[in-house]
Each structure stands twice: as C-alpha cells, then as structure tokens.
Design a protein around this motif. Structure first.
Motif, PDB file in Angstrom:
ATOM      1  N   ALA A  33       6.422   6.169  17.510  1.00 22.95           N
ATOM      2  CA  ALA A  33       5.761   5.073  16.791  1.00 22.95           C
ATOM      3  C   ALA A  33       4.621   5.550  15.901  1.00 22.95           C
ATOM      4  CB  ALA A  33       5.229   4.042  17.788  1.00 22.95           C
ATOM      5  N   TYR A  34       4.093   6.741  16.193  1.00 19.89           N
ATOM      6  CA  TYR A  34       2.945   7.245  15.429  1.00 19.89           C
ATOM      7  C   TYR A  34       3.304   8.540  14.702  1.00 19.89           C
ATOM      8  CZ  TYR A  34      -0.132   3.932  17.826  1.00 19.89           C
ATOM      9  OH  TYR A  34      -0.733   2.783  18.287  1.00 19.89           O
ATOM     10  N   GLN A 204      -3.445   5.743   8.229  1.00 17.49           N
ATOM     11  CA  GLN A 204      -2.150   5.725   8.912  1.00 17.49           C
ATOM     12  C   GLN A 204      -2.298   5.207  10.335  1.00 17.49           C
ATOM     13  OE1 GLN A 204      -0.324   9.582   8.795  1.00 17.49           O
ATOM     14  NE2 GLN A 204      -0.247   9.668   6.556  1.00 17.49           N
ATOM     15  N   ASP A 207      -2.742   1.393  10.338  1.00 16.56           N
ATOM     16  CA  ASP A 207      -1.496   0.729   9.962  1.00 16.56           C
ATOM     17  C   ASP A 207      -0.450   0.804  11.069  1.00 16.56           C
ATOM     18  OD1 ASP A 207       0.358  -0.480   7.973  1.00 16.56           O
ATOM     19  OD2 ASP A 207       1.360   1.469   8.148  1.00 16.56           O
ATOM     20  N   GLU A 208      -0.296   1.984  11.657  1.00 14.55           N
ATOM     21  CA  GLU A 208       0.737   2.184  12.670  1.00 14.55           C
ATOM     22  C   GLU A 208       0.367   1.523  13.999  1.00 14.55           C
ATOM     23  OE1 GLU A 208       1.292   6.394  12.723  1.00 14.55           O
ATOM     24  OE2 GLU A 208       2.039   6.445  10.649  1.00 14.55           O
ATOM     25  N   GLY A 210      -1.000  -1.277  14.364  1.00 15.55           N
ATOM     26  CA  GLY A 210      -0.659  -2.691  14.266  1.00 15.55           C
ATOM     27  C   GLY A 210       0.812  -2.973  14.488  1.00 15.55           C
ATOM     28  N   ARG A 211       1.647  -1.932  14.314  1.00 20.90           N
ATOM     29  CA  ARG A 211       3.095  -2.119  14.466  1.00 20.90           C
ATOM     30  C   ARG A 211       3.674  -1.444  15.703  1.00 20.90           C
ATOM     31  NH1 ARG A 211       5.281   0.815  11.089  1.00 20.90           N
ATOM     32  NH2 ARG A 211       3.586   1.723   9.873  1.00 20.90           N
ATOM     33  N   ALA A 212       2.894  -0.565  16.314  1.00 28.45           N
ATOM     34  CA  ALA A 212       3.412   0.224  17.435  1.00 28.45           C
ATOM     35  C   ALA A 212       3.551  -0.627  18.698  1.00 28.45           C
ATOM     36  CB  ALA A 212       2.474   1.401  17.714  1.00 28.45           C
ATOM     37  N   PRO A 213       4.562  -0.345  19.517  1.00 30.07           N
ATOM     38  CA  PRO A 213       4.673  -1.041  20.802  1.00 30.07           C
ATOM     39  C   PRO A 213       3.529  -0.627  21.730  1.00 30.07           C
ATOM     40  CG  PRO A 213       6.292   0.730  20.648  1.00 30.07           C
ATOM     41  CD  PRO A 213       5.678   0.599  19.286  1.00 30.07           C
ATOM     42  N   THR A 217       1.081   3.055  22.295  1.00 29.73           N
ATOM     43  CA  THR A 217      -0.379   3.103  22.198  1.00 29.73           C
ATOM     44  C   THR A 217      -1.002   3.536  23.519  1.00 29.73           C
ATOM     45  OG1 THR A 217      -0.358   1.360  20.521  1.00 29.73           O
ATOM     46  CG2 THR A 217      -2.444   1.754  21.667  1.00 29.73           C
TER      47      THR A 217
END
Length: 304
Positions: A33-34, A204, A207-208, A210-213, A217
């Motif tokens: 995800a990252y 980055q 941004d990531e 906010g979208r990562a599961p 995280t």
C-alpha cells in the motif's frame, strides 16, 4: 561485572535480530500500500517520536559534539538510504533474492571495520561468516524457488547491493559515535536525521495514508516502534560493547528466524533445503561469536 555486561549485550543483540526478522513480513505487507520512500518516512517518524519521548523522559539531552559526525553519517546511510532502497529493492526482486544480496552487508561491515576501526578479523569470525553466508544463500534460493512468480530484475539486485553498502557504512560510522553518546542518544538522533532526509516523500506519505488499508498502516507503525525504535537501540547498546564485525555476523541469525516465524505465524512449512540453510546460518553465528581457547601453562583460557 564484565560477564554480566557481556550477557546483557548478547541479550540486546538477540532482541534486535528477533525484531528485525519480524520486520520481514511487515515490510512486505505494508509495501503493498505504501511506496518505498513513504514507507521509510512513516516508519522513521513513528520510531523517532517514540525515541524522542523516551529521551525526554530520561532527560539525556543532546549527544556530545564528538558523536555528531557518526550520527549524521549513520542517520543518512542506515536510517535514510538503506530503508528507502531496501523497500524499493524488495518490490523489484523476490524475497529470497533480496535476502541473499543484502546479506553481503555483514561481510562489508567486517572489512570496513578492519579498515577504518582497526578491528581484527579472527579466523573464527571469518569462518563463521562464511558458513552463515552460505546458509543465507541456501535460504534465499529455496525461498525464490518456492515463490510463485519469483523474479529478479537487474535494478532490484543493484538496489539490494546499494542497501547492503549503506547498511555497512552506517554501522561502521555509528560505532565511534557510541564512544561519546549513549545508545539511546545515537539511535534517536540517527533516526531523526534519517526522517529529515526522507521528508521529500512527505507528500506521498500523506496521499497514500489516506488510501491505505488499516492493516498496512498498522504494519508501518509496528516497523517504526519495534524493529526501528526498540531494535536499533538494543543494537546500539550491543555494538558499543563488541566489534562491528562480530555484531554484523550476529545478524545472520535473521534468515533462520524468518523461516521459523513464517512457519509459526503464517503456516508456511519450510522445506528441507530451507531448514538446512537456516541451520547453517545459526551454526555460523555460533562459530563467529565463539572465542578461541589458547593454552596458558597447563590449562586453557579464553582469548579476548
């Protein structure tokens, strides 16, 4: 007293290799995800915050001026360059290939330690490292064959080589700093230096994130708190009490522990070749950390 200090240093090294082995799974998971730079920055920010809080509670303050050259170099190379290029490299090659290539790091540490720190290269250390490296190659080959769709691009291999070089340079630079600052001071400010170097990836990361599961995280935060904040501090504590070459050789236990953890927690039953490689890694560490016995009169004594 000296024996107690040696035991504490060995225990600290043990904590380090166990936590670094656990990072293997977390990096692969969070890396889905990252991006490499964002993952490194998130990990360093989490680790830096924990370390800074502990430093404030302990009231250790700033390290002495003499420690700063080593802190800056190790922070840039080990906490900065190493983490970014390793994350990137693991996206370009399979895990087995990455493990094989990065494990030239301990060999480079021993050679650089001999050149710049005037450390000796006893035969047992060299023999143990040779055995462990052979084990790491066996583990890497078995992991590569077991991975579906395993691949190894030239870019990925070069990135892993760069990661090994940055790791070795960072360790050798950190060793003199520990003669002036505490393990906590050197680790905290090295981590913060690495975080500053990774700030260009801040956009980055935001941004990531906010979208990562949530699982990705949490893995990133785990990497920051345990394999970074805790494990790098215990590493520095142990490094201050032994040679860079001997500490580098100790990390050859990591591939064997990764195999064991994958078996226990992921249900990945290792094959005979993987088990043999892991056993070689551990045997090599045992040899490299053993002390030769020399005759003294009618009896024997351990050399220092």
């Amino acid at each position: 007293m000296q024996k107690q200090s040696s035991r504490l240093a060995l225990a600290a090294a043990g904590v380090t290799v166990v936590l670094w082995a656990s990072a293997f799974v977390s990096i692969r998971s969070a890396g889905e995800a990252y991006s490499p730079g964002a993952l490194a920055l998130g990990r360093l920010l989490a680790g830096g915050l924990v370390l800074a809080a502990v430093l404030l509670v302990r009231r250790e303050g700033l390290p002495p001026r003499a420690a700063w050259p080593g802190i800056l170099v190790s922070g840039l190379l080990w906490f900065g360059v190493y983490m970014v290029v390793l994350n990137w490299g693991e996206q370009e090659v399979d895990a087995g290939t990455a493990a094989m290539v990065v494990n030239i790091g301990p060999i480079l540490i021993a050679l650089l330690g001999a050149r710049f720190l005037r450390e000796s290269l006893p035969p047992r250390l060299l023999a143990g490292m040779a055995v462990s490296f052979a084990g790491a190659v066996v583990v890497g080959l078995s992991m590569s064959r077991a991975s579906s769709g395993a691949h190894a691009s030239l870019l990925g291999v070069l990135l892993c080589v760069l990661a090994a070089m940055a790791y070795a340079g960072g360790v050798v630079a950190q060793k003199p700093a520990l003669a002036h600052g505490s393990a906590l001071q050197v680790t905290t400010f090295g981590c913060l230096v690495g975080a500053v170097a990774c700030l260009p990836f801040a956009g980055q990361l935001v941004d990531e994130a906010g979208r990562a599961p949530l699982s990705a995280t949490l893995n990133m935060l785990y990497l920051g708190v345990f394999p970074t904040a805790l494990a790098f501090t215990t590493w520095a504590y142990a490094l201050a009490r032994t040679t860079a070459g001997r500490m580098g050789a100790t990390t050859y236990a990591v591939p064997a522990l990764v195999v064991l953890m994958a078996w226990l927690f992921l249900g990945e039953l290792p094959g005979p070749l993987t088990l043999a490689g892991g056993a070689l890694c551990l045997a090599g560490v045992a040899v490299s950390r053993s002390r030769a016995r020399t005759s003294v009169g009618a009896g024997t004594a351990e050399s220092t």
